[in-house]
Design an enzyme around this catalytic site. Sequence first.
Site, PDB file in Angstrom:
ATOM      1  NE  ARG A 190      -4.289  -1.368   0.131  1.00  0.00           N
ATOM      2  CZ  ARG A 190      -4.437  -2.438  -0.651  1.00  0.00           C
ATOM      3  NH1 ARG A 190      -3.495  -2.747  -1.508  1.00  0.00           N
ATOM      4  NH2 ARG A 190      -5.533  -3.163  -0.593  1.00  0.00           N
TER       5      ARG A 190
ATOM      6  CD  GLU B 198      -3.389   2.856  -5.356  1.00  0.00           C
ATOM      7  OE1 GLU B 198      -4.449   2.256  -5.668  1.00  0.00           O
ATOM      8  OE2 GLU B 198      -2.406   2.284  -4.903  1.00  0.00           O
TER       9      GLU B 198
ATOM     10  CG  HIS C  22      -3.485  -1.157  -6.837  1.00  0.00           C
ATOM     11  ND1 HIS C  22      -3.884  -0.511  -5.698  1.00  0.00           N
ATOM     12  CD2 HIS C  22      -3.427  -2.474  -6.494  1.00  0.00           C
ATOM     13  CE1 HIS C  22      -4.074  -1.390  -4.719  1.00  0.00           C
ATOM     14  NE2 HIS C  22      -3.794  -2.594  -5.189  1.00  0.00           N
TER      15      HIS C  22
HETATM   16  C1  DGY Z   1      -5.567  -6.182  -2.311  1.00  0.00           C
HETATM   17  O1  DGY Z   1      -6.321  -7.141  -2.320  1.00  0.00           O
HETATM   18  O2  DGY Z   1      -5.323  -5.582  -1.259  1.00  0.00           O
HETATM   19  C2  DGY Z   1      -4.985  -5.776  -3.606  1.00  0.00           C
HETATM   20  O3  DGY Z   1      -4.183  -4.662  -3.485  1.00  0.00           O
HETATM   21  C3  DGY Z   1      -6.116  -5.531  -4.582  1.00  0.00           C
HETATM   22  O4  DGY Z   1      -5.609  -5.462  -5.869  1.00  0.00           O
END
Ligand code: DGY
Length: 317
Positions: free
Chosen positions: A236, A265, A283
């Site tokens: 993240r 994002e 992403h």
């Molecule tokens: C998640 O599942 O956290 C991923 O980042 C989604 O693409």
Amino acid sequence: MKKILITRRLLKECEEKASKAFDANFNSNDELYTQKKVIEMSQGCDGILSSLTEKLDAETINKLPESIKIISNFAVGFGNIDLDAAKKRGIVVTNTPDVLTDATAEIGILLILGACRRVPEGIQGAKDCNWKWSADYLIGKQLTGARLGILGMGRIGQKIAIVAKSLGMIIHYHNRSKLSADKENGATYHDSLKSLMSVSDVLSVCCPASNETINLINKENIEYLPKGAVVTNVARGDIVDDDALIDALERRKVYAVGLDVYKGEPNLNPGYLKFKQAFILPHLGSATKETRTAMGNLAIDNIEEFFKTGNCKNRVN
Ligand code: DGY
């Protein structure tokens, strides 16, 4: 039949499954719902199948109708949801672990390769027909023998470790606790982030975003990296202090970055764009047909299990 708000479009097969399982309220234009819109749209609903694009903070959760009993997040990460606020309101929150481990680890490896082997510059050179082979053209960093530091050795971190090890990387990791020998698979445990950073020729950020991990990759910690390290993030954006990382690129403290996730994002800090050593993706972690289908199905199953049994094995709060 339970009435469920599905905040974003799912793959066709999953929407078909959802229409059989629920009185589903779909977002047919795949519009990005504001917090106000989520509150409005969830009136009369029993649950929400949410995505990482909705920030369900305490204020939003407190304004949801009483009838909402579950938020099933279409992601393994749940940093977009205030878990305590949901708990206080008696709302169960679930996620979609396991099914996206392999796809996300693939992107984790791609980030390492793309950043180490100067892929952005290579693509640009090839597209512009502005290159000629020479012994020293786009010399990058070889993975064989390099030390990979994994921050967050959960399912995705462990899978990245397996692949990276097969490429000859030497695996180090930092986690809240040391793993059992079978999960560790020969990797070296570091009980502090600073200790991990100091041996990371390549760093792979794989930990969840939480109050404890926000801006963990900051100016102070970056200084512990060896000079010329590569930093990658498949987890993240909130975990990285962008200004500190951009400054480290500028000073060549950091050789290259590989990023799939960003703060705020779909925007990303424009500071990254001026670096040809920034291998950046939008992403894509779980973006394969198999995985997005499995995630959608699991998010639906979580809701069904909850209404059937009053609980759910993928509950996170
Ligand atoms: C998640 O599942 O956290 C991923 O980042 C989604 O693409």
